[in-house]
Each structure stands twice: as C-alpha cells, then as structure tokens.
Design a protein around this motif. Structure first.
Motif, short mmCIF file in Angstrom:
data_model
loop_
_atom_site.label_atom_id
_atom_site.label_comp_id
_atom_site.label_asym_id
_atom_site.label_seq_id
_atom_site.Cartn_x
_atom_site.Cartn_y
_atom_site.Cartn_z
N PHE A 174 1.31 -4.26 2.71
CA PHE A 174 2.73 -4.04 2.43
C PHE A 174 3.38 -5.36 2.02
O PHE A 174 4.11 -5.42 1.03
N TYR A 175 3.05 -6.41 2.76
CA TYR A 175 3.59 -7.71 2.40
C TYR A 175 3.16 -8.11 0.99
O TYR A 175 3.96 -8.52 0.17
N MET A 176 1.86 -7.94 0.74
CA MET A 176 1.32 -8.36 -0.56
C MET A 176 1.95 -7.59 -1.71
O MET A 176 2.27 -8.15 -2.75
N VAL A 216 -7.49 -12.45 -0.19
CA VAL A 216 -8.08 -11.37 0.61
C VAL A 216 -9.55 -11.19 0.24
O VAL A 216 -10.39 -10.87 1.09
N LEU A 217 -9.85 -11.45 -1.02
CA LEU A 217 -11.22 -11.24 -1.48
C LEU A 217 -12.15 -12.39 -1.11
O LEU A 217 -13.37 -12.22 -1.13
N THR A 218 -11.59 -13.56 -0.79
CA THR A 218 -12.47 -14.72 -0.55
C THR A 218 -13.62 -14.44 0.41
O THR A 218 -14.73 -14.89 0.14
N PRO A 224 -1.41 -11.91 -7.41
CA PRO A 224 -2.83 -12.12 -7.75
C PRO A 224 -3.50 -13.14 -6.84
O PRO A 224 -4.67 -12.99 -6.47
N ILE A 225 -2.72 -14.16 -6.44
CA ILE A 225 -3.30 -15.19 -5.55
C ILE A 225 -3.62 -14.57 -4.20
O ILE A 225 -4.69 -14.81 -3.62
N LEU A 226 -2.69 -13.75 -3.69
CA LEU A 226 -2.93 -13.12 -2.39
C LEU A 226 -4.14 -12.20 -2.44
O LEU A 226 -4.95 -12.18 -1.52
N ARG A 267 4.80 -5.52 -1.70
CA ARG A 267 6.23 -5.24 -1.80
C ARG A 267 7.11 -6.44 -1.50
O ARG A 267 8.26 -6.46 -1.93
N ILE A 268 6.64 -7.37 -0.70
CA ILE A 268 7.54 -8.45 -0.27
C ILE A 268 7.25 -9.74 -1.01
O ILE A 268 8.15 -10.42 -1.48
N ALA A 269 5.96 -10.07 -1.15
CA ALA A 269 5.60 -11.30 -1.82
C ALA A 269 6.08 -11.26 -3.26
O ALA A 269 6.22 -10.22 -3.86
N LYS A 270 6.38 -12.45 -3.79
CA LYS A 270 6.78 -12.54 -5.19
C LYS A 270 5.69 -11.98 -6.08
O LYS A 270 4.52 -12.30 -5.89
N PRO A 271 6.07 -11.21 -7.09
CA PRO A 271 5.03 -10.63 -7.97
C PRO A 271 4.10 -11.68 -8.56
O PRO A 271 2.92 -11.43 -8.74
#
Lengths: 337, 286, 391
Positions: free
Chosen positions: B99-101, B117-119, B111-113, B103-107
């Motif tokens: 949800f944070y990634m 998560v994938l790291t 991609p960085i987030l 809806r809340i984080a800057k668009p």
C-alpha cells in the motif's frame, strides 16, 4: 452570507501554479459551473473544496465555518467523480448505502433513503446489480445517487458527463438540471464543454491559468466576454485587431463579433451597420446552419454562421470562392481586453 | 501448394490454433501432467528392500505406511502450520508495504521501491538461508546479540527459525501481486470513500482490502505452495524440526515409491487450496 | 519450488525406471572379472567418492593425487563427492559413474543390485600390501569373489569442544543420557545407520539385550535402540549430514559434542586446537571403504589403473592423512608427512579395531549368525528413522 466563500486560494504543483489567487462566493441553491480548458485550475479548486487537496494559501469557508484544512470525511460536501468511482465489489444499493453506513444511520432508515435515491435517479430495480453490469449512463446515476443520499449542502461534480456519448450527455444535462431544482442543493459543476456550461448553469466562472477570467450569468459570458480568452473559449470568436480594426471599424483595439450576428450579402442593411467586402474561402454545411470562412480585403478572416432557412445544400456549397459583402449591427461589436 | 495450405489455414481458425499450440501444449502435458502421473504411478510400486531398486508391481503399502504412521500425520500438520503462518505473516507485512509503495510513495520512487523488494531474489537462495543460519546461532548469532540485552533469548534453530526464514524468502512473491493490484486501484475510489465520510482505516478495511483481496490470495498461492514444498531451509534452520519436503528428501534415495506417496500429500493440499480460492478470482491475478 | 522439486523427482523417476530396466537384463557375469591385460587406451572415468578421497587440487592446490594419475595414464578423471552412503547408492544406481569408494553399508546393496563387477586382483599389483585384516571381508567379498580394493578405515569418533565439555568425555554417555552436561548442544548423524550407534552404546550398558553386532538387531534389540534414540532426541540441537554445516555450528558454539569424523575435527583444529576427538570406551561404529568398479563402465582399463593408483603407498598415505583415517596399504605408514600418523590412527593395531563396528547393511538374515530369529532389515531401519525424525 454566501454558502461558500473562497478567498485568495492558491495551489502549486512543483513549479506549476495550478490555482493562483481565486476568490469566489457561491450562493445557496445555485448551480455554478467552473469552465475552462484542461490545466486551467478548475478541477483543483473543486478538489480543494472537497478536501482532496490542501491549498498552499487562502481559505475556504462553508456556511461561515472555515474548512480549509479539514479532511474530506469531515466536510458536508459530496462529490460525483468523472470516472464514477463506484466500489466494484459492492452492488448498487450497497454503494449508495455506504455513506450512510459510515454515518451509522440505522439499517431500515438507510435502506429507505437509498431506495429513494435510486428512484430519484430512475434506477429502481437495479439495486442488486454490480457496477460492471451497468452502462456508463447508469453508473453515472448511481454515483449521483450515492452522493445525493448523504444530503450534502454542496454537491461537487467533476466533469461527470465527460465519458458519455453526445445523446446521453444532452439527456443527462437536462436531468441533472431538473434534479438540482428538485433537491435544491448547491451544485458546483466542473466542465471544459462551454455548451454544457451555457445550458445548465446559473452562473459560470471561466478559468484560465489558475485564475477566474470572468464570473457571470451564461448570457453575459457569451455576449459580453470580458477578454480575448473568454471570447475565444466560449463560442467561436471573430477577433478584429490592429490594422484591420483601424481599416474596418475606424478605431484602435481588439474587437469581437459573434458569427451568428453577421449577415452575408444582405440587401437591407441599416445605415448604422458595418460593412466589409471579402471572399468565401470555406463552406461547411452543418444541417440547420452553414458556416462560412470569409477572408476580408481588410486582411482578417471572419467566421459567419447562417441559418439554412431557404437555401439547399447545393446552393450553399456553390458559394465557395464568391465575392460577398458582410454586415453587422454596431451593438454586436464588443471591445475586449 | 504453399498458397493453398495458407488459404486452408486462413479459413480453418481452429486447425491453425491447434497447430500453433501443439508444441507448448504437448510440452505442458508431458512436463506437468506427465510428472504428476509418474509420481502417482511410482507411489503404487514396490521396492526391493535390500537394494532399493524399484519393482514395478502394484501395492498400496506406501499409502498404508503414510496413513497409519502417526509421524506422517504430525509432519503434515506441522508443514501446514508453517505454510499457513508464513502466508499470514507475509500478508500482514506485505499489505501495508504494498500500500505504501503503490499509493503513498512518490510515483517517481516506486520503481526503486520495487527493485528494493526484489533485491532478496537476486542473491542465491542458499546464501540467504545460510545468512539466516548465522543470525540464529543460539550462542553467537546476531539475534542473540540483539535480544539478549532485553533479557530475551534467540529462538535458536527450529520451527520459529524456519517460519522466519521462509517468510523472508517468499515475501517478495506476496508483495508484488498485491502491489500490482493496489497500483491498479483508481485513486478516485479511495477519494470517494473519504468523500462519503469514511476515515482512512475504514477505507482501507472496506474498500482497499476487498478490492485487492484476489491479489492477496494470488500472493498466498506462492507463499503457501513454496513453503509446503521447501526442505532446504528446513534442513539449515530447522534444527531437529522437519517438514514434508524433508520426508521426501530423506526417502527418495532409499525408497522412491514411499517418497512419491508422501509427496502426493502436498500436491493434494495444493489442489484443495487452489480449488478453495478459485472463486475469489485470485487465479486471474497470478 | 514445490513444482520444481516434483518435476525433478519425476525426472528421476523416469530416469530411474529406465536404468532399472537396463539393470534387470544385465547378466551377473558369472566369474566374469576382467581378464586383462590392461591396455593403454585413454579414457574418462567418473569417480564417485567420499569428500577427501579423490582430491584434484580444487580444494587445496597442494592436495592433489588425481592430476599425477591423469598425467601418468592419459585417463581423465571427473570427481563427484557424496554425503551419505544412501546418497552414494542412489547416485550409483542412477548410472554414469565408473568407480566408487563405497563404505560397507553401501557396497553390499550395490553388489546385490548388480551395479558392481568383480575385480581381478592380479591386475592390481599394489593389492599385496593391503593389511590382511581388511582383505576378503564380508563388505568387499561375496561368494569368494572380490569386488574391490580397500582404501582406509576409521571410527566415528566422539568429538567435543575443548573447554565447553568438562571433564573431557571418554564415554558415549555424554550424548545419550538425559542428564548430559551438553544437553541441547548435542549432534547426531542424520541417517538410519545411526541406529547402530545406539546399539553400540546398548552393547556396553545393557548386556542383557544380548547385542553382539550392532547391525544384527532382532525386533526387541531394535526397539531398545529406537527407545534410546527417543530418549536422546530432546538433547539434540541438530542432526547433521552436511559436514560444512556441522563445522559452522561447532564454530558458532551451537554444537559442542557429538558423533563426528576425524576429518571434521582436523578442519576445526586447523588453526588452533578447538576440539578433541576420541573413540569412547564403548567402542564405536566406523567405516572401512573399498574402491569398486561399476558393472557398466566403458573405461575398464582406466578404472583398474585408478584402483591400483589410489592404493599406491604414497597416494594411500596422502589420502589417509588428508582425510584423517587409517590407510589400508601397510607400506603407506612409512610415507606419511606426519611420521606418527599411523600410530595416531592405530593403522597397525589389530586390537584397536576390535571394537570398531564397520558400517554394514543390516539384512533379515542376522549378520551375527543367529538363525533362531529374524533381524530387522535396513529398509525397516530407514522407515523407522524417517518416522522417528518426523514424530
């Protein structure tokens, strides 16, 4: 005291000033339209009234109380969204009841009001459908019912008819206006469609570059546009300026004449009438009327709209390339800024 | 000749589709159904108890062994508990994270987030599990160092370590589908809920959760099935704790038919699980 | 992951059935050991070995007796190591390997399974120097036919972390008894064959059970061994089969005592002495490993040359010293880097080996010669172990 008082409202997104010092009073029971091209700031003003955006500066008062910083759920306003924003996992009646359920309205009362609202938008019997089983127009009405059932003091409508086809849109324009008269709620209606604005509104606020350019009744906006922008945005405008103005009108400045106010090759013209000679460059047959683009000798192109009272389409089409005389009454001619 | 064949195929859409799909479909049938069938077939064969050679004679002994020995019932229950715990914990972590990634984080940061998560998926599975192993060492591990000043004690190796390890491993598989679902959620729907008077918590419960539920279920298919089948993490972090995968691993060299019978348990559980969540629409979100 | 595992398994199933189909038709070749003489044909042999038995310099550039072999014979050697005898049997049954270093609990299963061929000892000149008490033993000779050459032997020792287990243990009781001072930090070998370790302890502590051979257990004796394992379970931190994992656990302190191999102790003591390793008073299980040749090899000459090479005195000395066990070649003792190696590992002491019980595959016909009872066969051991571990 006005129902809504907006003072010095400004909002920037990054370096772009979306809304730049807007003042606006809206009376109770009024149907007011915020009209402007996309990016003019009209939707941002609406979203700030709803509480989805927080202004950088300025205040919004509702019923004399400041609501500028209140979250959306604490404001006595409701919104009808451009994409309807129905809850896809709830059926129609549950969608409509949602706001009442949140308000903890008792179950029977809730159902009764929801059914009334459904009836109001002429969708009785559709309560158990899911939004994806409805047509665009039906979804629009559900969205309307969902907002109206809360009996807000102000209803905000964000281009609610934008996604509908022409026929349906015209029908909904009439229904919306009727509904507004019936329920007596203040409507703030956002659109980029000038015709829609002219049809429905008590007053229109024309937006451009984050500012209100003109705020007035529809007829006044149309007939006496305050500046070049309003003249151009509301209806088709003929602008006469510079040398052409000096040659044709004998005065300096920028002037406008609405296309339907110009006569073409008319014999009996009053002595006070303006006259101008030119050549027909384009002819567009529109059915009930014909549009002519005429290049004047004075070096300006004017659009002329003529009712097809007698002429056949062949006759009007054959007028291309002909030399004609245009004329209009002096009072049809306005200076704009 | 070629032309007439083209014309024929042009007119016979089904024949064309069948020809196009025959290779991938054949592949699927051989690999997936064939493997399952081979598994089932093996489970009804005998073995030479001395040399461990498979003898292709019918027997139900492997199944009686599995169903009469309480140990295998217990290990099934334990495996289910781990798979359910891992799935629940993953969901509890992933839902707010997604949800944070979304809806809340800057668009521009999204991609960085997602990459962050994938790291964990970039590193080798074994490296990650061994890293957790060093954290869980009861005496010298990082967790002990972290917890002991608070008067706690590292859980050491065992079920809890396995649940934590698997949760870490499979979390991205839960976050990504939910993230995709929440990103697709129109923001006007959230605005509408607030507009109608719902506070953020209520909007989350009554609007965000139900709409993204199928994606949560889709994520759970991954976390649940991956946990059901894992045995390496269990070997490394489990101490004396074992799961169904370990039973299969322990037996497949010496008693392949028995191992096959045991490995049908997670297959059946997964079939039930998939059938159960099919109605939520989760399978369209995989 | 699950699907992948199943798929792997299914492929194995398919592969396994093919190979087995092949096996069934292979003749038992009668007395048919290779007659020789050995040809100088170059070839490639795939070697299946315990870790440390066939070093080619990959782990330590100074430890390499594969390359000299390749240079001398022109044969190419590929080495694959395995972790448990069960794994070895499975790999060997899968095919593709030419020679194997098999412990006693694997060799018989492979011989009876038709996976190995008798060996013509005349073609292996170094065989004469092998200790006599390793020749013609039940795990390398069946029906008078030799199936390979002995490589080395060792005991499964009791390893303990110095300073953590006091007094230094001399009995297996430290891993079996509920009042063990090392409770919760004990390890045991994760294989059905570990049931024999319980039997060894019972031989000393419960003579009334009448166990004489830990691999020949009748039902009562077997049940007693399983009961002892149950008693031990709460004391166990981890069961081990991967010895690198074991080493890490000892270094971290999460394991302080348990059954081990000398080679593990050697690695742990690499920089400074951190663990001790003893053969406890009760005796111990152990291994005696034999190099054997696959019945399906296509590089028979290279395979024979490998068998001869690996028990050459200096190679046998290197391998035994590197792995940490007693060499099988009596002349190897003179060639070890540490002149004391053979003493350390009791290579020449017949007495020492009297209570080392080499891994064997238990069979229904009791291996200790009893005929009045049936013994529990290894397949039941495996079932019991699997059930025990998952209880």
């Amino acid at each position: 005291m006005a129902l809504i008082e907006i003072r010095g409202l400004s909002k920037a997104f990054g370096s772009v000033k979306a809304v730049d010092g807007v003042d606006l009073d809206i009376e109770s029971g009024e149907f007011i339209t915020l009209l402007g091209p996309s990016g003019s700031g009209k939707t941002t003003v609406l979203r700030m009234i709803a509480g989805f955006e927080v202004p950088d500066s300025g205040t919004i008062k509702l019923n004399g109380e400041e609501i500028t910083d209140l979250p959306p759920y604490d404001r006595d306003v409701n919104t009808v969204f451009q994409d309807y924003a129905l809850f896809p996992h709830m059926d129609v009646i549950t969608n409509i009841e949602y706001g009442l359920r949140v308000e903890k309205v008792a179950k029977e009362e809730r159902r009764k009001r929801a059914l009334e609202a459904l009836d109001q938008v002429r969708l009785s019997g559709y309560g158990s459908r899911k939004p994806n089983q409805l047509s665009g127009g039906q979804r629009q009405r559900v969205a309307l019912a969902r907002a109206l059932v809360k009996r807000p003091s102000v209803l905000l409508l964000d281009e609610p008819l934008g996604a509908l086809d022409l026929k349906l849109r015209q029908q909904m324009q009439i229904e919306l206006k009727e509904l507004q008269r019936e329920v007596g709620i203040t409507f703030i209606f956002v659109t980029h469609d000038q015709e829609e604005a002219l049809t429905m509104s008590d007053r229109i606020a024309v937006f451009d570059k984050g500012k209100i350019q003109q705020l007035d009744r529809p007829a006044a906006i149309y007939e006496r546009p305050i500046n070049e922008f309003v003249a151009g945005f509301v209806g088709v405008s003929n602008l006469i300026e510079g040398d052409a103005a000096s040659k044709l009108l004998g005065k300096r400045g920028t002037f406008t004449v609405r296309p339907e106010k110009i006569s073409i090759d008319s014999g009996g013209v009053a002595s006070t009438a303006r006259k101008a000679i030119g050549t027909i460059k384009e002819v567009e047959y529109l059915g009930p009327a014909t549009r002519f683009n005429v290049d004047l000798e004075a070096g300006v192109r004017l659009v002329v709209l003529k009712q097809n009272t007698q002429e056949s389409s062949q006759e009007v089409m054959s007028m291309r390339g002909k030399s004609v005389t245009l004329s209009w009454e002096l009072e049809s001619e306005y200076q704009v800024q | 000749m070629i032309k007439s064949a083209q014309h024929f195929l042009n007119r016979h859409v089904k024949t064309r589709a069948a020809l196009l799909l025959s290779l991938p479909l054949g592949w699927m049938i051989v690999i997936y159904l064939g493997a399952l069938f081979a598994l089932f077939l093996t489970s009804i064969w005998k073995i030479d108890t001395f040399t461990s050679d498979v003898i292709r004679e019918f027997t139900l002994e492997n199944f009686t062994d599995v169903f009469t020995d309480r140990a295998y019932f217990n290990v099934t229950i334990r495996t289910l508990m781990v798979a359910i715990s891992v799935t629940l914990i993953c969901a509890v972590i992933a839902i707010p994270m997604a949800f944070y990634m979304a809806r809340i984080a800057k668009p521009s940061n999204r991609p960085i987030l997602v990459a962050l998560v994938l790291t964990p998926l970039w590193a080798s599975y074994l490296v990650k599990v061994y890293a957790w192993r060093t954290m869980f060492y009861p005496e010298s591990g990082f967790l002990q160092w972290l917890i002991s000043p608070l008067g706690g004690k590292s859980p050491g190796f065992g079920m809890i370590a396995v649940i934590i390890g698997l949760t870490y491993l499979w979390l991205p598989y839960m976050v990504l589908p939910i993230y995709a679902g929440m990103e697709k959620l129109p923001s006007s729907v959230l605005d509408a809920s607030a507009d109608l008077g719902a506070k953020p918590g209520r909007t989350f419960r009554e609007v965000v959760m139900p709409i993204t539920w199928p994606t949560i279920m889709a994520g759970s298919v991954f976390t649940f099935s991956l946990s059901m089948g894992d045995y390496i993490t269990v070997q490394i972090l489990g101490g004396t704790f074992q799961m169904l995968g370990n039973v299969v691993y322990q037996n497949f060299s010496l008693n392949l038919p028995f191992a096959a019978a045991v490995s049908l348990i997670p297959v059946i559980i997964m079939m039930i699980y998939l059938a159960g969540i099919r109605k939520t629409g989760a399978l369209n979100n995989l | 992951m699950r699907v992948t595992n199943l798929r792997k398994l299914a492929v194995l199933v398919a592969a396994g059935t093919l190979v087995l189909a092949g096996c069934g038709s292979s003749d038992d070749s009668g007395s048919g050991a290779y007659e020789g003489p050995l040809q100088d044909t170059p070839g490639t042999i795939n070697v299946l070995a315990w870790p440390g038995y066939a070093e080619d310099g990959t782990n330590d550039p100074n430890v390499d007796w594969v390359t000299p072999f390749e240079e001398a014979t022109g044969c190419t050697v590929n080495v694959k190591t395995y972790g448990t005898s069960d794994e070895a049997v499975q790999l060997m049954q899968g095919g593709g390997y030419d020679v194997i270093s098999a412990s006693g609990d694997a060799s018989l299963r492979l011989i009876y399974g038709g996976d190995l061929q008798p060996v013509n000892l005349d073609l292996i000149p170094n065989y004469v120097d092998i200790f006599d008490n390793l020749k013609d033993r039940p795990w390398n000779t069946v029906d008078g036919k030799n199936y390979g050459v002995p490589h080395g032997r060792g005991a499964n020792v009791l390893q303990y972390t110095l300073g953590k287990v006091t007094p230094e243990p001399t009995s297996w009781s430290v891993v079996w008894e509920p009042n063990s001072p090392a409770k919760g930090k004990i390890t045991a070998y994760d294989s059905a064959i570990y049931i024999a370790d319980a039997a060894v302890y019972l031989m000393a502590t419960k003579p009334e059970l009448g166990i004489t051979d830990p691999y020949a257990l009748d039902q009562d004796q077997f049940d007693a061994a399983m009961a002892l394992l149950e008693q031990q379970k709460p004391l166990i931190a981890e069961y081990w089969s991967d010895y690198t994992k074991y080493i890490g656990a000892v270094q971290s302190g999460s394991i302080t005592v348990g059954t081990s191999w000398q080679v593990i102790a050697n690695v742990l003591n690499g920089e400074k002495a951190t663990v001790g390793a003893v053969k406890p008073v009760e005796g111990a299980t152990g291994w005696s490993d034999t190099w054997m040749i696959s019945s399906k090899t296509e590089a028979i000459d290279c395979a024979y040359k490998w068998l001869n090479h690996i028990i050459t005195p200096n190679v046998n000395a290197q391998a035994a010293e590197y792995f940490g066990e007693a060499p099988a070649n009596s002349k190897a003792c003179a060639l070890t880097a540490n002149p004391d190696h053979c003493n350390l590992y009791h290579a020449e002491e017949t007495d020492y080996w009297s209570n080392v019980y080499y891994w064997k595959t238990p069979t229904e016909d009791c291996l200790d010669g009893r005929t009045d009872v049936k013994c529990v066969p290894y397949s039941e051991w495996v079932k019991a172990w699997s059930s025990f571990r998952n209880k």
